[in-house]
Design an enzyme around this catalytic site. Structure first.
Site, PDB file in Angstrom:
ATOM      1  N   VAL A  19     -27.055  15.356  14.187  1.00 44.59           N
ATOM      2  CA  VAL A  19     -28.438  16.040  14.275  1.00 44.59           C
ATOM      3  C   VAL A  19     -28.277  17.291  13.046  1.00 44.59           C
ATOM      4  CG1 VAL A  19     -29.705  17.852  15.465  1.00 44.59           C
ATOM      5  CG2 VAL A  19     -29.407  15.400  16.327  1.00 44.59           C
ATOM      6  N   LEU A  21     -26.102  17.960  10.713  1.00 45.68           N
ATOM      7  CA  LEU A  21     -25.618  17.748   9.372  1.00 45.68           C
ATOM      8  C   LEU A  21     -26.972  17.134   8.871  1.00 45.68           C
ATOM      9  CD1 LEU A  21     -22.214  16.091   9.712  1.00 45.68           C
ATOM     10  CD2 LEU A  21     -22.802  18.094   8.685  1.00 45.68           C
ATOM     11  N   LYS A  22     -27.938  16.234   9.421  1.00 41.31           N
ATOM     12  CA  LYS A  22     -29.145  15.758   8.931  1.00 41.31           C
ATOM     13  C   LYS A  22     -30.021  17.083   8.587  1.00 41.31           C
ATOM     14  CE  LYS A  22     -29.116  11.255  10.516  1.00 41.31           C
ATOM     15  NZ  LYS A  22     -29.853  10.041  11.330  1.00 41.31           N
ATOM     16  N   LYS A  45     -15.408   5.588  18.563  1.00 43.10           N
ATOM     17  CA  LYS A  45     -14.464   4.608  18.343  1.00 43.10           C
ATOM     18  C   LYS A  45     -14.379   3.406  19.434  1.00 43.10           C
ATOM     19  CE  LYS A  45      -9.671   4.147  16.343  1.00 43.10           C
ATOM     20  NZ  LYS A  45     -10.228   4.295  14.857  1.00 43.10           N
ATOM     21  N   LYS A 110      -4.588   7.513  -1.330  1.00 43.02           N
ATOM     22  CA  LYS A 110      -3.622   6.626  -0.609  1.00 43.02           C
ATOM     23  C   LYS A 110      -2.930   5.464  -1.189  1.00 43.02           C
ATOM     24  CE  LYS A 110      -3.794   7.223   4.130  1.00 43.02           C
ATOM     25  NZ  LYS A 110      -4.188   6.967   5.519  1.00 43.02           N
ATOM     26  N   SER A 112      -3.078   2.494  -0.775  1.00 40.30           N
ATOM     27  CA  SER A 112      -3.944   1.439  -0.979  1.00 40.30           C
ATOM     28  C   SER A 112      -4.994   1.364  -1.742  1.00 40.30           C
ATOM     29  CB  SER A 112      -4.920   1.151   0.379  1.00 40.30           C
ATOM     30  OG  SER A 112      -5.606   2.479   0.828  1.00 40.30           O
ATOM     31  N   HIS A 118     -10.788  14.333   4.315  1.00 44.10           N
ATOM     32  CA  HIS A 118     -10.770  14.104   5.748  1.00 44.10           C
ATOM     33  C   HIS A 118     -10.658  15.564   6.582  1.00 44.10           C
ATOM     34  CE1 HIS A 118      -9.501   9.780   6.225  1.00 44.10           C
ATOM     35  NE2 HIS A 118     -10.604   9.787   5.620  1.00 44.10           N
ATOM     36  N   GLU A 137     -12.950  13.790  13.810  1.00 47.03           N
ATOM     37  CA  GLU A 137     -12.627  13.469  12.285  1.00 47.03           C
ATOM     38  C   GLU A 137     -14.111  13.558  11.540  1.00 47.03           C
ATOM     39  OE1 GLU A 137      -9.646  10.572  10.393  1.00 47.03           O
ATOM     40  OE2 GLU A 137     -11.462   9.831  10.386  1.00 47.03           O
ATOM     41  N   HIS A 153     -11.873  -2.338   4.090  1.00 45.97           N
ATOM     42  CA  HIS A 153     -11.695  -2.308   5.647  1.00 45.97           C
ATOM     43  C   HIS A 153     -11.789  -3.710   6.257  1.00 45.97           C
ATOM     44  CE1 HIS A 153     -12.454  -1.124   9.807  1.00 45.97           C
ATOM     45  NE2 HIS A 153     -11.704   0.056   9.501  1.00 45.97           N
TER      46      HIS A 153
HETATM   47  P1  0O2 Z   1     -11.626   2.990  11.674  1.00 42.62           P
HETATM   48  O1  0O2 Z   1     -12.469   3.574  12.579  1.00 42.62           O
HETATM   49  O2  0O2 Z   1     -11.254   1.290  11.924  1.00 42.62           O
HETATM   50  O3  0O2 Z   1     -11.936   3.564  10.271  1.00 42.62           O
HETATM   51  P2  0O2 Z   1      -2.379   6.920   9.142  1.00 42.62           P
HETATM   52  O4  0O2 Z   1      -1.545   7.793   9.915  1.00 42.62           O
HETATM   53  O5  0O2 Z   1      -2.225   7.599   7.690  1.00 42.62           O
HETATM   54  O6  0O2 Z   1      -2.549   5.678   9.232  1.00 42.62           O
HETATM   55  P3  0O2 Z   1      -4.269   8.923  10.401  1.00 42.62           P
HETATM   56  O7  0O2 Z   1      -3.441  10.162  10.708  1.00 42.62           O
HETATM   57  O8  0O2 Z   1      -5.027   8.354  11.700  1.00 42.62           O
HETATM   58  O9  0O2 Z   1      -3.743   7.639   9.789  1.00 42.62           O
HETATM   59  O10 0O2 Z   1      -5.464   9.517   9.496  1.00 42.62           O
HETATM   60  P4  0O2 Z   1      -5.934   9.179   8.061  1.00 42.62           P
HETATM   61  O11 0O2 Z   1      -5.224   8.064   7.226  1.00 42.62           O
HETATM   62  O12 0O2 Z   1      -6.294  10.345   7.502  1.00 42.62           O
HETATM   63  O13 0O2 Z   1      -7.048   8.530   8.479  1.00 42.62           O
HETATM   64  C1  0O2 Z   1      -7.772   7.385   9.149  1.00 42.62           C
HETATM   65  C2  0O2 Z   1      -8.863   6.940   8.964  1.00 42.62           C
HETATM   66  O14 0O2 Z   1      -9.193   7.180   7.441  1.00 42.62           O
HETATM   67  C3  0O2 Z   1      -8.836   5.450   9.344  1.00 42.62           C
HETATM   68  O15 0O2 Z   1      -9.406   5.128  10.568  1.00 42.62           O
HETATM   69  C4  0O2 Z   1      -9.883   4.936   8.074  1.00 42.62           C
HETATM   70  O16 0O2 Z   1     -11.403   5.026   8.627  1.00 42.62           O
HETATM   71  C5  0O2 Z   1      -9.623   5.761   7.030  1.00 42.62           C
HETATM   72  N1  0O2 Z   1      -8.825   5.252   6.228  1.00 42.62           N
HETATM   73  C6  0O2 Z   1      -7.609   5.585   5.976  1.00 42.62           C
HETATM   74  N2  0O2 Z   1      -6.785   5.086   5.146  1.00 42.62           N
HETATM   75  C7  0O2 Z   1      -7.760   3.974   4.682  1.00 42.62           C
HETATM   76  C8  0O2 Z   1      -7.572   2.905   3.928  1.00 42.62           C
HETATM   77  O17 0O2 Z   1      -6.636   2.612   3.099  1.00 42.62           O
HETATM   78  N3  0O2 Z   1      -8.590   1.863   3.645  1.00 42.62           N
HETATM   79  C9  0O2 Z   1      -9.552   2.227   4.440  1.00 42.62           C
HETATM   80  N4  0O2 Z   1     -10.780   1.277   4.237  1.00 42.62           N
HETATM   81  N5  0O2 Z   1      -9.862   3.302   5.085  1.00 42.62           N
HETATM   82  C10 0O2 Z   1      -8.839   4.207   5.321  1.00 42.62           C
HETATM   83  P5  0O2 Z   1      -8.867   3.862  11.213  1.00 42.62           P
HETATM   84  O18 0O2 Z   1      -8.027   4.405  12.259  1.00 42.62           O
HETATM   85  O19 0O2 Z   1      -8.287   2.770  10.336  1.00 42.62           O
HETATM   86  O20 0O2 Z   1     -10.098   3.576  12.069  1.00 42.62           O
HETATM   87  P1  0O2 Z   2     -32.461   8.511   7.247  1.00 39.19           P
HETATM   88  O1  0O2 Z   2     -33.678   8.452   6.349  1.00 39.19           O
HETATM   89  O2  0O2 Z   2     -31.152   8.354   6.276  1.00 39.19           O
HETATM   90  O3  0O2 Z   2     -32.213   9.881   7.847  1.00 39.19           O
HETATM   91  P2  0O2 Z   2     -28.560   6.136  15.777  1.00 39.19           P
HETATM   92  O4  0O2 Z   2     -27.079   5.551  15.926  1.00 39.19           O
HETATM   93  O5  0O2 Z   2     -29.526   4.864  15.578  1.00 39.19           O
HETATM   94  O6  0O2 Z   2     -28.847   7.116  16.748  1.00 39.19           O
HETATM   95  P3  0O2 Z   2     -28.856   6.608  12.976  1.00 39.19           P
HETATM   96  O7  0O2 Z   2     -28.226   7.766  12.405  1.00 39.19           O
HETATM   97  O8  0O2 Z   2     -30.365   6.744  12.839  1.00 39.19           O
HETATM   98  O9  0O2 Z   2     -28.294   6.884  14.541  1.00 39.19           O
HETATM   99  O10 0O2 Z   2     -28.241   5.286  12.527  1.00 39.19           O
HETATM  100  P4  0O2 Z   2     -26.983   4.766  11.757  1.00 39.19           P
HETATM  101  O11 0O2 Z   2     -27.313   3.301  12.103  1.00 39.19           O
HETATM  102  O12 0O2 Z   2     -25.673   5.159  12.113  1.00 39.19           O
HETATM  103  O13 0O2 Z   2     -27.449   5.046  10.450  1.00 39.19           O
HETATM  104  C1  0O2 Z   2     -27.665   6.113   9.921  1.00 39.19           C
HETATM  105  C2  0O2 Z   2     -28.359   6.433   8.516  1.00 39.19           C
HETATM  106  O14 0O2 Z   2     -27.479   6.031   7.557  1.00 39.19           O
HETATM  107  C3  0O2 Z   2     -29.611   5.495   8.605  1.00 39.19           C
HETATM  108  O15 0O2 Z   2     -30.585   6.274   8.167  1.00 39.19           O
HETATM  109  C4  0O2 Z   2     -29.348   4.504   7.488  1.00 39.19           C
HETATM  110  O16 0O2 Z   2     -30.254   4.078   6.899  1.00 39.19           O
HETATM  111  C5  0O2 Z   2     -28.284   5.143   6.559  1.00 39.19           C
HETATM  112  N1  0O2 Z   2     -27.319   4.429   5.838  1.00 39.19           N
HETATM  113  C6  0O2 Z   2     -26.576   3.563   6.094  1.00 39.19           C
HETATM  114  N2  0O2 Z   2     -25.900   2.887   5.288  1.00 39.19           N
HETATM  115  C7  0O2 Z   2     -26.423   3.531   3.773  1.00 39.19           C
HETATM  116  C8  0O2 Z   2     -26.264   3.253   2.619  1.00 39.19           C
HETATM  117  O17 0O2 Z   2     -25.370   2.633   2.099  1.00 39.19           O
HETATM  118  N3  0O2 Z   2     -27.129   4.016   1.869  1.00 39.19           N
HETATM  119  C9  0O2 Z   2     -28.109   4.931   2.341  1.00 39.19           C
HETATM  120  N4  0O2 Z   2     -28.784   5.534   1.319  1.00 39.19           N
HETATM  121  N5  0O2 Z   2     -28.333   5.150   3.620  1.00 39.19           N
HETATM  122  C10 0O2 Z   2     -27.376   4.615   4.553  1.00 39.19           C
HETATM  123  P5  0O2 Z   2     -31.453   7.078   9.227  1.00 39.19           P
HETATM  124  O18 0O2 Z   2     -30.743   7.954  10.039  1.00 39.19           O
HETATM  125  O19 0O2 Z   2     -32.025   5.901  10.114  1.00 39.19           O
HETATM  126  O20 0O2 Z   2     -32.573   7.567   8.245  1.00 39.19           O
END
Ligand code: 0O2
Ligand code: 0O2
Length: 202
Positions: A19, A21-22, A45, A110, A112, A118, A137, A153
């Site tokens: 809320v 940040l929006k 999570k 990183k 990868s 963060h 986070e 991911h």
């Molecule tokens: P989720 O919810 O599956 O995304 P580390 O000890 O370095 O492994 P740490 O200390 O938890 O990790 O923190 P880090 O690396 O700052 O941040 C962890 C989160 O960052 C991850 O959450 C990912 O969301 C994202 N992230 C970090 N490294 C990568 C990467 O190489 N690829 C992608 N796609 N995301 C990454 P989790 O735990 O994976 O949870």
């Molecule tokens: P707007 O116009 O972005 O404010 P909820 O969990 O349902 O209570 P939320 O935030 O409605 O909360 O839902 P959700 O599913 O977590 O999605 C968050 C917002 O991110 C949604 O907009 C999605 O449309 C938007 N979103 C997700 N992926 C993307 C993307 O790749 N590009 C863009 N531009 N938007 C993305 P809101 O909040 O419904 O509306």
């Protein structure tokens, strides 16, 4: 363990942060034409992932809330790399939470190829038992970084963390290409803005 009771304040924090940040994004849209925030998503999570992370890191169950810092997770996605730093500065000036850790995986990606900024914050939330400080986070990244991270991911999930070497290298190259795109778009943006300023003066 009653997970529903434990996780309730976390989902409260995720909702409150979304809320707020929006709200910031809306203010930018009223006051300027460009918001540094494109969109915001948040999640608590899943229990299964919390347990897996705890096991992998030898975190005992009674330390989960202090040692697993991303039970509450917010992701802020921006168009441009410099928007990330605008958002970071704004978050630093807020008084409603404390930043306890920052990791800049943009200037230092990183292994990868992952890039993002963060922050770990301490966020005070009101519960029916009084005030509770919750760790959350915040990940801040561009659309291009998000595109890469989302795909990587899914592949990590598919290969259970053991992505084959050739695919790993392709992902690293794709991450570099995504970052080049970010840099190129920033340059184009600056040039367009300069051109507009010159036009405007005439
Ligand atoms: P989720 O919810 O599956 O995304 P580390 O000890 O370095 O492994 P740490 O200390 O938890 O990790 O923190 P880090 O690396 O700052 O941040 C962890 C989160 O960052 C991850 O959450 C990912 O969301 C994202 N992230 C970090 N490294 C990568 C990467 O190489 N690829 C992608 N796609 N995301 C990454 P989790 O735990 O994976 O949870
Ligand atoms: P707007 O116009 O972005 O404010 P909820 O969990 O349902 O209570 P939320 O935030 O409605 O909360 O839902 P959700 O599913 O977590 O999605 C968050 C917002 O991110 C949604 O907009 C999605 O449309 C938007 N979103 C997700 N992926 C993307 C993307 O790749 N590009 C863009 N531009 N938007 C993305 P809101 O909040 O419904 O509306």
């Amino acid at each position: 363990m009653n997970w529903e009771v434990i996780l309730a304040p976390y989902s409260q924090v995720v909702e409150e942060l979304k809320v707020k940040l929006k709200g910031m994004r809306a203010q930018f849209e009223y006051e300027t034409r460009h918001s540094p925030i494109e969109f915001i998503v948040g999640r608590v999570k899943p229990i299964q992932s919390i347990l897996e992370k705890a096991e992998k890191r030898n975190v005992p169950l009674d330390r989960i809330e202090t040692d697993i810092q991303d039970i509450a997770g917010i992701r802020i996605v921006c168009q441009f790399v410099d928007d990330i730093y605008t958002v970071v500065d704004m978050l630093k000036s807020r008084k409603d939470f404390t930043i306890i850790e920052e990791k800049d995986y943009i200037s230092r990606e990183k292994e990868s190829g992952y890039r993002s900024y963060h922050m770990i914050i301490e966020y005070p939330v009101e519960t029916i038992h009084g005030n509770k400080v919750i760790l959350a986070e915040i990940q801040i990244r561009t659309l291009a970084m998000n595109f890469w991270a989302t795909n990587e991911h899914s592949l990590n999930y598919k290969y259970k963390g053991q992505i084959p070497e050739d695919l790993k290298q392709r992902l690293q190259r794709a991450a570099e290409a995504a970052f080049k795109l970010d840099e190129e778009m920033s340059k184009i943006k600056t040039e367009v803005q300069e051109a507009q300023r010159i036009l405007y003066r005439k």
